[in-house]
Design an enzyme around this catalytic site. Structure first.
Site, PDB file in Angstrom:
ATOM      1  N   ARG A 100       0.978  -1.157   0.090  1.00 38.87           N
ATOM      2  CA  ARG A 100      -0.192   0.078   0.140  1.00 38.87           C
ATOM      3  C   ARG A 100       0.854   1.152   0.109  1.00 38.87           C
ATOM      4  NH1 ARG A 100      -3.623  -2.675  -1.273  1.00 38.87           N
ATOM      5  NH2 ARG A 100      -5.792  -2.785  -0.475  1.00 38.87           N
ATOM      6  N   GLU A 111      -4.119   7.493  -5.112  1.00 39.64           N
ATOM      7  CA  GLU A 111      -4.206   6.997  -6.267  1.00 39.64           C
ATOM      8  C   GLU A 111      -5.630   7.361  -6.990  1.00 39.64           C
ATOM      9  OE1 GLU A 111      -4.059   2.675  -5.574  1.00 39.64           O
ATOM     10  OE2 GLU A 111      -1.911   2.799  -4.788  1.00 39.64           O
ATOM     11  N   HIS A 163      -1.382   0.147  -9.698  1.00 42.79           N
ATOM     12  CA  HIS A 163      -1.916  -0.848  -8.882  1.00 42.79           C
ATOM     13  C   HIS A 163      -2.464  -2.088  -9.434  1.00 42.79           C
ATOM     14  CE1 HIS A 163      -3.602  -0.967  -4.461  1.00 42.79           C
ATOM     15  NE2 HIS A 163      -3.622  -2.260  -5.040  1.00 42.79           N
TER      16      HIS A 163
HETATM   17  C1  GLV Z   1      -5.267  -5.053  -3.731  1.00 44.26           C
HETATM   18  O1  GLV Z   1      -4.528  -4.424  -3.595  1.00 44.26           O
HETATM   19  C2  GLV Z   1      -5.881  -6.225  -2.617  1.00 44.26           C
HETATM   20  O2  GLV Z   1      -5.885  -5.720  -1.410  1.00 44.26           O
HETATM   21  O3  GLV Z   1      -6.379  -7.018  -2.935  1.00 44.26           O
END
Ligand code: GLV
Length: 391
Positions: free
Chosen positions: A275, A305, A332
């Site tokens: 993250r 993001e 991401h």
């Molecule tokens: C994606 O980032 C998730 O947490 O599944």
């Protein structure tokens, strides 16, 4: 007589009371992800069946679209008064709205759940999607490590930008990069994904260090040469590649700060597929801008993001001034293998169905409840108890 009356009553109630389920996007449906042909047929079929079942056993309301604003979510929750919410990482749920709602369970079709704020009593059960994406994310993390070490992005751009001219022939000392052999890999956070990276890279014979709040003695038995570091500083100081795999919470926010970054070796690689806010990006950019550190980066996640243009400009300027720094920035995407995303949706739908069908804590054994809640399951006065009473 009394027993008969009681059981009849329960049966009638459970047949008549359909809990209200609000899904924050239509992506979860049979017609959207369940019909996406990039996903294998068998997974699509499961999604369709589960979708049908959820629709039958609940009073289902689905947001018309993909990305409701926070206000739109709040409004739906206030008006529809759902018992259960299904969401994913682009759908922020705020504590005030949840506090004043009837919601007793929230499912997210992601493994991370930092987009769901907790109520004061934190008595709404949250489910997520472990066990289906760790291999995919581990794969991807290794892919961006390798791509960064071998400078694949810059080399691709070199051809793309028409720089490979006839004068520019293959030469022995041209565009030199380096392999992973002989490097020290430091894993920060030994959860499902961190462990999977080790399972995959261990046979390559590289030295692997890890930091976690707990030493994983059992895991170490299978991988005897990995080394636990009690202090995160040691991982940052001793590794050539540092890869972050911790969840985002109040303890990990900005955990990778200026002090840790300062310890990194010259030309080391920092990888983040966890993250964005775990890293103090502003400090990192500042340190790269002022030549305080010389590290390479491979980031799939960012504090905000989509990445805002001011931050992107700072990255570009650093690259212009220090072209030797290898950067891979990706939007991401680590779990975005088609079948993996399908499996995440299966878990998500199954969990909501199992919650709706449940009548006791034992019935939640198979549900993918987040670790903090699982630990406290027997100790808390959960909101779901009222639902079970109503059934
Ligand atoms: C994606 O980032 C998730 O947490 O599944």
């Amino acid at each position: 007589m009394i027993i008969k009356f009681k059981s009849t009553k329960i049966l009638v109630m459970s047949m008549t009371y359909k809990p209200k389920v609000f899904l924050t996007s239509n992506v979860f449906s049979d017609m959207e992800i369940g019909s996406n042909e990039a996903i294998s047929e068998v997974i699509r079929k499961d999604i369709k069946n589960l979708w049908q079942e959820l629709d039958q056993i609940s009073n289902l309301k689905v947001f018309k679209g993909r990305f409701p604003s926070e206000d739109q979510i709040n409004k739906r929750v206030e008006e529809f008064k759902p018992d259960i919410i299904g969401c994913h990482l682009s759908h922020f749920l705020n504590s005030e709205t949840l506090e004043n709602s009837n919601v007793f369970a929230i499912s997210t079709s992601t493994v991370g759940y930092n987009h769901i704020q907790r109520t004061h009593k934190d008595n709404i059960i949250i489910t997520h999607t472990p066990g289906v994406l760790h291999e995919t994310v581990a794969d991807y993390t290794i892919a961006i490590i390798m791509a960064n070490l071998r400078n694949l992005v810059d080399l691709h751009n070199y051809i793309w930008d028409n720089q490979w001219t006839p004068e520019d022939k293959w030469d022995l000392d041209q565009s030199l990069s380096s392999v992973i052999t002989g490097k020290v890999l430091g894993i920060v956070g030994l959860g499902e994904i961190g462990k999977e990276i080790i399972r995959r890279l261990y046979p390559w014979g590289i030295k692997i260090l890890y930091y976690d709040i707990n030493q994983m003695n059992e895991f170490e038995q299978d991988f005897p040469s990995i080394e636990f570091k009690e202090n995160i500083e040691d991982v940052f100081r001793d590794s050539d590649i540092v890869s972050i795999h911790v969840p985002l919470n109040k303890y990990t926010e900005k955990m990778v700060n200026r002090d840790l970054l300062k310890l990194m070796k010259k030309n080391a690689l920092l990888v983040n597929t966890a993250r964005g806010p775990v890293l103090d990006l502003d400090s990192l950019l500042d340190m790269l801008e002022t030549n305080e550190i010389s590290i390479n980066i491979a980031f799939d996640v960012f504090p905000i993001e989509p990445l805002n243009s001011k931050i992107l400009e700072r990255f570009k300027k650093i690259k212009q001034q220090r072209p030797e720094i290898r950067m891979i920035l990706i939007p991401h995407n680590a779990s975005a293998d088609a079948d993996t995303r399908g499996k995440m949706n299966i878990l998500f739908l199954q969990d909501m169905i199992n919650i709706i069908k449940s009548s006791s804590l034992e019935d939640l054994d198979e549900v993918h409840i987040i670790p903090e809640h699982k630990k406290q399951l027997k100790d808390k006065q959960w909101r779901i108890f009222n639902y079970w009473d109503k059934k």
